[in-house]
Scaffold this motif. Structure first.
Motif, PDB file in Angstrom:
ATOM      1  N   GLY A 126       0.803  -1.221   0.000  1.00 11.90           N
ATOM      2  CA  GLY A 126       0.000   0.000   0.000  1.00 11.90           C
ATOM      3  C   GLY A 126       0.834   1.269   0.000  1.00 11.90           C
ATOM      4  O   GLY A 126       0.345   2.340   0.360  1.00 11.90           O
ATOM      5  N   ARG A 127       2.098   1.147  -0.413  1.00 13.42           N
ATOM      6  CA  ARG A 127       2.949   2.338  -0.325  1.00 13.42           C
ATOM      7  C   ARG A 127       2.906   3.202  -1.576  1.00 13.42           C
ATOM      8  O   ARG A 127       3.463   4.303  -1.579  1.00 13.42           O
ATOM      9  CB  ARG A 127       4.376   1.918   0.008  1.00 13.42           C
ATOM     10  CG  ARG A 127       4.510   1.530   1.502  1.00 13.42           C
ATOM     11  CD  ARG A 127       5.881   0.954   1.805  1.00 13.42           C
ATOM     12  NE  ARG A 127       6.950   1.756   1.207  1.00 13.42           N
ATOM     13  CZ  ARG A 127       8.080   1.242   0.718  1.00 13.42           C
ATOM     14  NH1 ARG A 127       8.273  -0.062   0.743  1.00 13.42           N
ATOM     15  NH2 ARG A 127       8.985   2.030   0.192  1.00 13.42           N
ATOM     16  N   LEU A 128       2.238   2.730  -2.625  1.00 19.26           N
ATOM     17  CA  LEU A 128       2.163   3.548  -3.845  1.00 19.26           C
ATOM     18  C   LEU A 128       1.544   4.903  -3.553  1.00 19.26           C
ATOM     19  O   LEU A 128       1.977   5.921  -4.062  1.00 19.26           O
ATOM     20  CB  LEU A 128       1.332   2.822  -4.923  1.00 19.26           C
ATOM     21  CG  LEU A 128       2.068   1.822  -5.810  1.00 19.26           C
ATOM     22  CD1 LEU A 128       1.069   1.100  -6.703  1.00 19.26           C
ATOM     23  CD2 LEU A 128       3.117   2.527  -6.668  1.00 19.26           C
ATOM     24  N   ARG A 129       0.501   4.908  -2.695  1.00 21.36           N
ATOM     25  CA  ARG A 129      -0.241   6.150  -2.461  1.00 21.36           C
ATOM     26  C   ARG A 129       0.591   7.180  -1.699  1.00 21.36           C
ATOM     27  O   ARG A 129       0.211   8.327  -1.604  1.00 21.36           O
ATOM     28  CB  ARG A 129      -1.570   5.860  -1.748  1.00 21.36           C
ATOM     29  CG  ARG A 129      -1.452   5.602  -0.255  1.00 21.36           C
ATOM     30  CD  ARG A 129      -2.740   5.061   0.293  1.00 21.36           C
ATOM     31  NE  ARG A 129      -2.965   3.708  -0.212  1.00 21.36           N
ATOM     32  CZ  ARG A 129      -3.438   2.710   0.537  1.00 21.36           C
ATOM     33  NH1 ARG A 129      -3.780   2.909   1.786  1.00 21.36           N
ATOM     34  NH2 ARG A 129      -3.596   1.512   0.036  1.00 21.36           N
ATOM     35  N   THR A 130       1.746   6.733  -1.145  1.00 20.62           N
ATOM     36  CA  THR A 130       2.598   7.700  -0.451  1.00 20.62           C
ATOM     37  C   THR A 130       3.453   8.487  -1.437  1.00 20.62           C
ATOM     38  O   THR A 130       4.148   9.416  -1.059  1.00 20.62           O
ATOM     39  CB  THR A 130       3.554   6.982   0.525  1.00 20.62           C
ATOM     40  OG1 THR A 130       4.446   6.160  -0.241  1.00 20.62           O
ATOM     41  CG2 THR A 130       2.796   6.114   1.516  1.00 20.62           C
ATOM     42  N   ILE A 134       0.600  10.182  -7.188  1.00 18.06           N
ATOM     43  CA  ILE A 134      -0.189   8.958  -7.364  1.00 18.06           C
ATOM     44  C   ILE A 134      -1.435   9.057  -6.490  1.00 18.06           C
ATOM     45  O   ILE A 134      -1.358   8.962  -5.256  1.00 18.06           O
ATOM     46  CB  ILE A 134       0.629   7.711  -6.979  1.00 18.06           C
ATOM     47  CG1 ILE A 134       1.895   7.630  -7.825  1.00 18.06           C
ATOM     48  CG2 ILE A 134      -0.231   6.456  -7.076  1.00 18.06           C
ATOM     49  CD1 ILE A 134       1.964   6.516  -8.810  1.00 18.06           C
ATOM     50  N   GLY A 135      -2.551   9.237  -7.147  1.00 15.83           N
ATOM     51  CA  GLY A 135      -3.814   9.306  -6.405  1.00 15.83           C
ATOM     52  C   GLY A 135      -4.391   7.910  -6.237  1.00 15.83           C
ATOM     53  O   GLY A 135      -3.852   6.948  -6.782  1.00 15.83           O
ATOM     54  N   PRO A 136      -5.506   7.815  -5.501  1.00 20.81           N
ATOM     55  CA  PRO A 136      -6.125   6.501  -5.269  1.00 20.81           C
ATOM     56  C   PRO A 136      -6.498   5.804  -6.569  1.00 20.81           C
ATOM     57  O   PRO A 136      -6.381   4.591  -6.687  1.00 20.81           O
ATOM     58  CB  PRO A 136      -7.384   6.824  -4.459  1.00 20.81           C
ATOM     59  CG  PRO A 136      -7.256   8.240  -4.013  1.00 20.81           C
ATOM     60  CD  PRO A 136      -6.226   8.912  -4.848  1.00 20.81           C
ATOM     61  N   LYS A 137      -6.914   6.595  -7.565  1.00 17.95           N
ATOM     62  CA  LYS A 137      -7.347   5.980  -8.809  1.00 17.95           C
ATOM     63  C   LYS A 137      -6.162   5.337  -9.545  1.00 17.95           C
ATOM     64  O   LYS A 137      -6.237   4.193  -9.990  1.00 17.95           O
ATOM     65  CB  LYS A 137      -7.993   7.061  -9.695  1.00 17.95           C
ATOM     66  CG  LYS A 137      -8.942   6.480 -10.712  1.00 17.95           C
ATOM     67  CD  LYS A 137      -9.788   7.546 -11.381  1.00 17.95           C
ATOM     68  CE  LYS A 137      -9.928   7.207 -12.860  1.00 17.95           C
ATOM     69  NZ  LYS A 137     -10.068   8.396 -13.700  1.00 17.95           N
ATOM     70  N   THR A 138      -5.069   6.102  -9.640  1.00 19.21           N
ATOM     71  CA  THR A 138      -3.876   5.558 -10.298  1.00 19.21           C
ATOM     72  C   THR A 138      -3.368   4.344  -9.529  1.00 19.21           C
ATOM     73  O   THR A 138      -2.980   3.327 -10.117  1.00 19.21           O
ATOM     74  CB  THR A 138      -2.763   6.621 -10.359  1.00 19.21           C
ATOM     75  OG1 THR A 138      -3.330   7.823 -10.846  1.00 19.21           O
ATOM     76  CG2 THR A 138      -1.636   6.180 -11.260  1.00 19.21           C
ATOM     77  N   GLU A 139      -3.379   4.439  -8.210  1.00 17.80           N
ATOM     78  CA  GLU A 139      -2.910   3.307  -7.407  1.00 17.80           C
ATOM     79  C   GLU A 139      -3.746   2.061  -7.724  1.00 17.80           C
ATOM     80  O   GLU A 139      -3.201   0.980  -7.957  1.00 17.80           O
ATOM     81  CB  GLU A 139      -2.996   3.616  -5.911  1.00 17.80           C
ATOM     82  CG  GLU A 139      -2.433   2.454  -5.093  1.00 17.80           C
ATOM     83  CD  GLU A 139      -2.713   2.545  -3.602  1.00 17.80           C
ATOM     84  OE1 GLU A 139      -3.575   3.342  -3.190  1.00 17.80           O
ATOM     85  OE2 GLU A 139      -2.060   1.792  -2.848  1.00 17.80           O
TER      86      GLU A 139
END
Ligand SMILES: [Zn+2]
Ligand SMILES: [Zn+2]
Length: 537
Positions: A126-130, A134-139
């Motif tokens: 779940g570290r992509l959103r950090t 990178i927003g929730p949609k891209t994640e």
């Protein structure tokens, strides 16, 4: 190689140059070139081959050189090297996720991931959103793509011509034999082996390690070694004592299934000795694919080929003139050569109209006077149009000695439609041969959906032959399909589709592929004399 693929590689090259802090002008130039290629209305690979790449906007001498390398070798060496240096598996994963190289590396850096695996783990945690941007949609999109990621693909083999060159050169230097996939003439070679005879293996291993093609040994044992080339291709060396050389060669040539069916292998200094001790006839390497202990057929040989029925000249995208091609074919000992240039629908390169063909006829007649009794045939590689019609009027086709029909565009057409289209073309009474039926490019484009069983039926009804195309990245029909075609009673033609004098050499690849399909000379049309070609129907 299609435009999209070329553009992707140019784009990747731009990104790599960017990452390695190259001159921003060249970075921009490669990006622009990628755009131009992507938008080009014609296959750029063909323009490159015919030396006309610079007619495209923004393609200068430097980029043209890279394009040529890409089209001819399938890769840009400098790009491959940069990719290796700059975290290749990350970039590969990024490419799969639809990210550019630069963006992939930025993301990886932000995630503190140094490998693709670390990248996956960071994403799963779940570290992509950090990561900024990178927003929730891209994640969610990236995670979804990662969840669909296929198993890492098997390493791709080398094209047969390159594998033969590589393994052959090492075998020659070590006074050994090229074995493995190369000796079986597989269309894509992964198992590269050289077998040598020596009582003391050490000096042979030393000489192997010292070969210019070998950059490092990754394994070294009592009786052999594995080295890698600069491209990372592994090559195996087997050293056997002279009294067991034949045994080692049999073992290093056949597929596992073939060798297993012969076990236990007797010891012998040569292959003949091994087969004799097994009470079996010697088996041509091309047939050592599956378990087989029978009597092999008399396979067609290169010496039995009397002519080449598919080649190009400067009239379309070839590099040599009619007379040069004819002379070269005659010097190979052939009796005939069919000139089969393209028709206009091929789109990229010059295609010949009916009028052009009549003008070409004069040139062919003149060359025939010089080269007699050798005979240059008037042929054509006529495009099959989307509706199954041919790209030249019947009266023009009727004048010709030899008509090849080819699908060049629309290889992704669904099975029924493509089969109907080809069937209609084969029904044209002037068509004598279907070129590269499955339309594949080895390692680059999968086979088309053409229903071969149906094509065999129609070919048989119409007396049309199927081509075994000898271009190293085509080899189409493949050995397997040749076997099916022969089983259905269809005749084949071994051709080179050569675009230069040198290309005529590829007849050995076409013949080897036919041999892999168990072809005997009787089933290969161009083992017959000229009259048989001219009075085929
Ligand atoms: Zn073609
Ligand atoms: Zn061709």
């Amino acid at each position: 190689m299609d435009n999209a693929r070329i553009a992707d590689r140019l784009e990747a090259f731009a990104s790599m140059l960017d990452l390695s802090d190259a001159n921003p002008h060249s970075v921009r130039a490669y990006r622009r070139a990628a755009e131009t290629v992507r938008g080009a209305g014609m296959p750029v690979a063909d323009l490159v081959r015919s030396g006309r790449a610079r007619e495209l906007r923004g393609i200068g001498r430097g980029i043209e050189g890279k394009l040529r390398e890409l089209v001819e070798t399938g890769e840009i060496a400098e790009l491959a090297e940069l990719e290796r240096e700059l975290a290749p598996d990350l970039i590969g994963l990024g490419r799969y996720l639809g990210l550019g190289a630069k963006r992939s590396l930025e993301l990886a850096r932000a995630l503190d991931a140094r490998t693709a695996q670390e990248f996956r783990e960071a994403a799963a945690a779940g570290r992509l959103r950090t990561v900024a941007g990178i927003g929730p949609k891209t994640e969610a999109q990236l995670l979804e793509a990662l969840s669909r990621e296929p198993e890492p693909r098997a390493r791709r083999g080398l094209l047969l011509n390159r594998a033969r060159e590589l393994v052959g050169a090492i075998a020659a230097a070590l006074d050994g034999e090229a074995a493995g996939d190369v000796r079986r003439w597989r269309d894509s070679c992964e198992w590269l082996v050289v077998v040598c005879a020596a009582t003391d293996p050490r000096p042979v291993i030393g000489a192997f390690a010292a070969q210019p093609q070998i950059v490092a040994l990754i394994e070294e044992g009592e009786s052999g070694a594995v080295g890698v080339t600069v491209e990372g291709t592994p090559i195996e060396l087997v050293v056997a004592p002279p009294q067991r050389f034949g045994t080692a060669l049999v073992r290093a040539t056949g597929s596992p299934a073939y060798v297993e069916a012969l076990e236990p292998l007797p010891e012998a200094p040569d292959e003949e000795g091994v087969f004799r001790a097994l009470d079996l006839p010697w088996c041509p390497p091309e047939l050592r694919e599956e378990a087989f202990r029978g009597e092999p057929p008399e396979l067609v040989t290169l010496e039995e080929i009397r002519g080449d029925l598919h080649c190009h000249t400067t009239w379309s995208d070839g590099r040599a003139s009619v007379e040069e091609m004819g002379r070269a074919a005659s010097e190979r000992g052939y009796e005939y050569l069919a000139i089969c240039d393209h028709t206009p629908a091929v789109g990229v390169v010059t295609g010949l109209s009916a009028d052009d063909l009549r003008r070409q006829a004069e040139e062919i007649a003149a060359a025939n006077e010089v080269l007699a009794p050798f005979r240059i045939l008037r042929g054509i590689e006529c495009d099959i149009l989307p509706d199954g019609g041919l790209d030249l009027p019947d009266d023009a086709l009727a004048e010709l000695d030899w008509v090849q029909a080819s699908v060049h565009r629309g290889q992704r057409t669904p099975r029924r439609e493509l089969t109907k289209r080809v069937e209609a073309a084969l029904r044209n009474p002037h068509v004598r041969c279907l070129s590269h039926p499955k339309g594949r490019y080895i390692n680059r484009r999968a086979e088309n959906a053409l229903d071969l069983e149906r094509v065999f039926e129609v070919a048989l009804e119409e007396g049309v032959a199927l081509e075994v195309n000898g271009l190293p990245d085509r080899l189409d029909l493949s050995g397997e399909h040749v076997r099916e075609a022969l089983g259905a009673g269809v005749e084949i033609v071994c051709s080179t589709d050569s675009h230069s004098v040198r290309g005529l050499q590829n007849m050995e690849l076409a013949v080897a592929t036919a041999r892999r399909g168990w072809a005997t000379a009787e089933r290969v049309l161009n083992t017959r004399p000229l009259e048989a070609i001219l009075n085929h129907r």
